[in-house]
Design a protein around this motif. Structure first.
Motif, PDB file in Angstrom:
ATOM      1  N   ARG A   7      74.668  20.642 -26.580  1.00 57.29           N
ATOM      2  CA  ARG A   7      73.382  19.937 -26.618  1.00 57.29           C
ATOM      3  C   ARG A   7      73.484  18.742 -27.568  1.00 57.29           C
ATOM      4  O   ARG A   7      73.826  18.931 -28.740  1.00 57.29           O
ATOM      5  N   LYS A  45      74.101  39.247 -16.320  1.00 56.81           N
ATOM      6  CA  LYS A  45      74.983  40.069 -17.139  1.00 56.81           C
ATOM      7  C   LYS A  45      74.254  41.317 -17.673  1.00 56.81           C
ATOM      8  O   LYS A  45      74.817  42.408 -17.706  1.00 56.81           O
ATOM      9  N   TYR A  50      78.342  31.291  -8.793  1.00 55.43           N
ATOM     10  CA  TYR A  50      77.463  30.684  -9.808  1.00 55.43           C
ATOM     11  C   TYR A  50      76.918  29.331  -9.345  1.00 55.43           C
ATOM     12  O   TYR A  50      75.912  28.863  -9.844  1.00 55.43           O
ATOM     13  N   SER A  51      77.666  28.702  -8.414  1.00 57.77           N
ATOM     14  CA  SER A  51      77.176  27.429  -7.874  1.00 57.77           C
ATOM     15  C   SER A  51      76.176  27.672  -6.761  1.00 57.77           C
ATOM     16  O   SER A  51      75.540  26.746  -6.270  1.00 57.77           O
ATOM     17  N   LEU A  83      72.166  33.411 -16.130  1.00 59.93           N
ATOM     18  CA  LEU A  83      73.481  34.002 -16.384  1.00 59.93           C
ATOM     19  C   LEU A  83      73.336  35.284 -17.212  1.00 59.93           C
ATOM     20  O   LEU A  83      73.938  36.314 -16.894  1.00 59.93           O
ATOM     21  N   VAL A 127      74.371  26.909 -13.115  1.00 57.19           N
ATOM     22  CA  VAL A 127      73.586  28.134 -13.292  1.00 57.19           C
ATOM     23  C   VAL A 127      72.985  28.066 -14.702  1.00 57.19           C
ATOM     24  O   VAL A 127      73.672  27.683 -15.652  1.00 57.19           O
ATOM     25  N   SER A 128      71.713  28.402 -14.814  1.00 53.70           N
ATOM     26  CA  SER A 128      71.078  28.305 -16.142  1.00 53.70           C
ATOM     27  C   SER A 128      71.566  29.453 -17.020  1.00 53.70           C
ATOM     28  O   SER A 128      71.976  30.503 -16.524  1.00 53.70           O
ATOM     29  N   ARG A 129      71.509  29.239 -18.319  1.00 55.98           N
ATOM     30  CA  ARG A 129      71.981  30.274 -19.244  1.00 55.98           C
ATOM     31  C   ARG A 129      71.103  31.520 -19.159  1.00 55.98           C
ATOM     32  O   ARG A 129      71.593  32.642 -19.287  1.00 55.98           O
ATOM     33  N   ARG A 155      69.523  20.493 -15.580  1.00 55.19           N
ATOM     34  CA  ARG A 155      70.962  20.727 -15.569  1.00 55.19           C
ATOM     35  C   ARG A 155      71.465  21.253 -14.220  1.00 55.19           C
ATOM     36  O   ARG A 155      72.448  20.740 -13.670  1.00 55.19           O
ATOM     37  N   SER A 156      70.782  22.268 -13.698  1.00 54.09           N
ATOM     38  CA  SER A 156      71.256  22.900 -12.453  1.00 54.09           C
ATOM     39  C   SER A 156      71.336  21.898 -11.312  1.00 54.09           C
ATOM     40  O   SER A 156      72.312  21.875 -10.562  1.00 54.09           O
TER      41      SER A 156
END
Lengths: 297, 302
Positions: free
Chosen positions: A53, B139, A102-103, B135, B130-132, A70-71
């Protein structure tokens, strides 16, 4: 395609890792980001990927802010890191599926095509733990290409590759640009490497952008030479008499009016024995110093 | 073409696919499976130890003593009937979960983020769109599935071990010093109670998973996350056992974690059960959000 706007980042109250860095990369361009280890390149890349950041500033990809969305900004971005790491206990194919997951994108046919393209078809079902460094790098390239990226961010991608692997990788990058029109940001500390594939470069030193422009212009100015002679003192006198500048033992510059062959003739005529002579390219360090000197006036 | 072809759906279906991949990663590790194997081994060892003459006398004596406290009704008890698969399976499960359950849950959940960071795979994941928050949700859910799988497996294998070594159709005798609980059930209702209690045991143990998950989100080595979790639980157990703290022993985490056994009592104290599980749920939620809060603020340099 990629716009870096006035990035500032300081880790833990120390020296700034990035201090007002701005540059932009046009669509279809191969852009080199140069700098020594610790110069701030990886921090810049981290910010581009939303992994770091920034204290201030922003990065936009295709006009979308990484900070704000972001995504969406990373939807068509692929990245390769120095020494790519995978789930070594899984097969390469499963690694690709996991990362593509994840994408939010997976196309089996396209994935097979990409695996073929990077030359891993025969070993794609093997565990990654059995892969060599070069194969891992090719797998990294495959995972970066899976989302069919419009922008590829490469962080020291040829690090650890053998000369053949480096050559192959460079050719691949050029192909991606020429055939698919992919925009590529190439992060490296090797001036010679960047020069071979990049149209434009930016140089970061101690978190500051010290140069941005055409990769050819990095070498603009008086050409530099290196010579090995039996008498450097007399040689330097002849160079300076011709309007050149003897820099240090064996190194010198010549004015445009004086060609290297003329100097060699003059030295031979003066009875100086020459064992080697050639143009000498500047190292990144010398380039830094020159830029710093120019800035200090 | 496979079911995964094409653009993956967003929302719940997309989340489930990502959870599937997370579980594939988790169960792809040999370490994840070791817990299951060691549970079976330990249960067999306990079964053999409980088969020793002195152990048999001790267990039967305990059943007899508790039955005699039941007053005139004691004449209705058939002590051999309660020295059974359910009684011993529950006893083995209790010991195995205390000794191993916490350790394996702390190991796997302690690894979930920090091991990926240590191995360098986290940056590959974080470079994806993918956003944290998502994620971590993936998990954390995978940790939940693992907790249920491990505890469910332990409960089932304890019962099977009990059935191999003891009377399979006998009654169910339960005693707990912490909860001041003693109960006797016939086979049918006893088996039912045992099966109903298992999900609550898993929920209790999810506290261990959540604490390890929280530490895993912080900037620390995976082993540190595991050790910190176990240290916290050991401190809790030690404090709970200290004489001057006996009047407040019910407030400790491990005391609350053992309340799943209330489901085995003749009359279930639902209020106490809800109260304790609400607090355990709160601990899990706070652990997740604290982990998320730290993780989402961290910088990950490549």
């Amino acid at each position: 395609m990629l716009e870096i706007k006035n990035l500032h980042k300081t880790f833990g109250g120390g020296k700034p890792a990035l201090d007002g860095v701005s540059f932009s990369v046009g669509r279809g361009e191969v852009f080199g980001l140069l700098g020594h280890n610790g110069a701030g390149k990886s921090t810049a890349l981290g910010i581009m990927l939303g992994m770091v950041r920034p204290d201030s500033g922003d990065v936009t990809i295709g006009g979308i802010s990484v900070r704000e969305n972001r995504s969406q900004a990373l939807a068509k971005v692929g990245a390769i890191f120095e020494s790519p790491c995978f789930y070594s206990y899984l097969s390469a194919w499963m690694n690709l599926k996991v990362l593509a997951g994840y994408s939010g994108y997976w196309d089996e046919d396209k994935a097979r095509e990409i695996v073929e393209l990077v030359g891993l078809s025969e070993r794609i079902d093997s565990k990654v733990s059995t892969y060599s460094h070069g194969m891992r790098q090719r797998l990294a390239l495959a995972q970066a290409l899976l989302p069919q990226p419009e922008l590829l961010l490469l962080d020291e991608p040829t690090d650890g590759l053998d000369p053949e692997g480096i050559h192959e990788f460079r050719r691949f990058i050029v192909r991606l640009r020429d055939q698919l029109g992919v925009t590529i940001l190439f992060n490296s500390h090797l001036l010679s490497e960047v020069e071979q594939v990049c149209g434009r470069v930016a140089i970061i030193r101690q978190g500051k952008l010290v140069f941005e422009g055409d990769s050819k212009s990095v070498y603009s100015g008086e050409p530099r030479y290196q010579i090995e002679v039996d008498d450097w003192r007399r040689t330097s006198e002849i160079i300076e008499a011709g309007g050149g500048a003897a820099l240090s033992e064996g190194r010198f510059t010549l004015p445009e009016s004086l060609r290297i062959c003329d100097l060699v003739s003059a030295l031979v005529g003066a009875g100086i024995e020459i064992s080697a002579v050639g143009e000498r390219r500047r190292t990144l360090e010398e380039l830094y110093l020159e830029v710093a000197e120019a800035r200090d006036g | 073409m496979t079911a995964l072809d094409g653009r993956m759906p967003g929302g719940t279906r997309g989340f489930l696919r990502q959870l599937y991949f997370e579980l594939a990663k988790m169960f792809g590790r040999r370490r994840t499976h070791i817990g299951f194997g060691v549970f079976v081994l330990l249960e067999l060892i306990f079964a053999l130890l409980f088969k020793r003459e002195r152990s048999v006398e001790w267990v039967q004596g305990m059943i007899e003593r508790r039955a005699s406290r039941a007053g005139p009704l004691r004449f209705l008890f058939d002590l051999d009937y309660y020295y059974s698969a359910l009684t011993m399976g529950h006893m083995i499960l209790g010991v195995a979960v205390v000794l191993l359950g916490g350790l394996f849950l702390a190991l796997v959940a302690g690894d979930i983020v920090s091991k990926e960071e240590e191995d360098g795979t986290l940056r590959m994941v974080l470079s994806r769109p993918v956003s944290r928050g998502r994620l971590l949700a993936i998990k954390y859910s995978a940790c939940g599935v693992f907790t249920c799988a491990l505890i469910g497996f332990a409960a089932l294998s304890s019962l099977v071990t009990g059935m191999i070594f003891w009377r399979p159709d006998g009654g169910f005798f339960i005693t707990s010093r912490d909860l001041e609980l003693t109960a006797f059930h016939k086979f049918g209702p006893g088996l039912w109670r045992y099966l109903i209690a298992v999900p609550f045991l898993a929920l209790s143990m999810f506290v261990v998973t959540s604490l390890a998950f929280l530490f895993s989100c912080l900037r620390m080595k995976p082993a540190t996350a595991t050790i910190l979790t176990l240290a916290l639980l050991f401190i809790d157990i030690i404090l709970k056992r200290m004489e001057p703290l006996q009047d407040i022993k019910h407030v400790f985490i491990t005391s609350r974690m053992s309340t799943w056994q209330l489901l085995l009592a003749r009359d279930i104290d639902w209020w106490l059960l809800i109260q304790n599980f609400s607090i355990l749920g709160l601990i899990c939620a706070v652990s997740f959000f604290a982990g998320w809060s730290v993780f989402s603020r961290r910088d990950f340099k490549s």
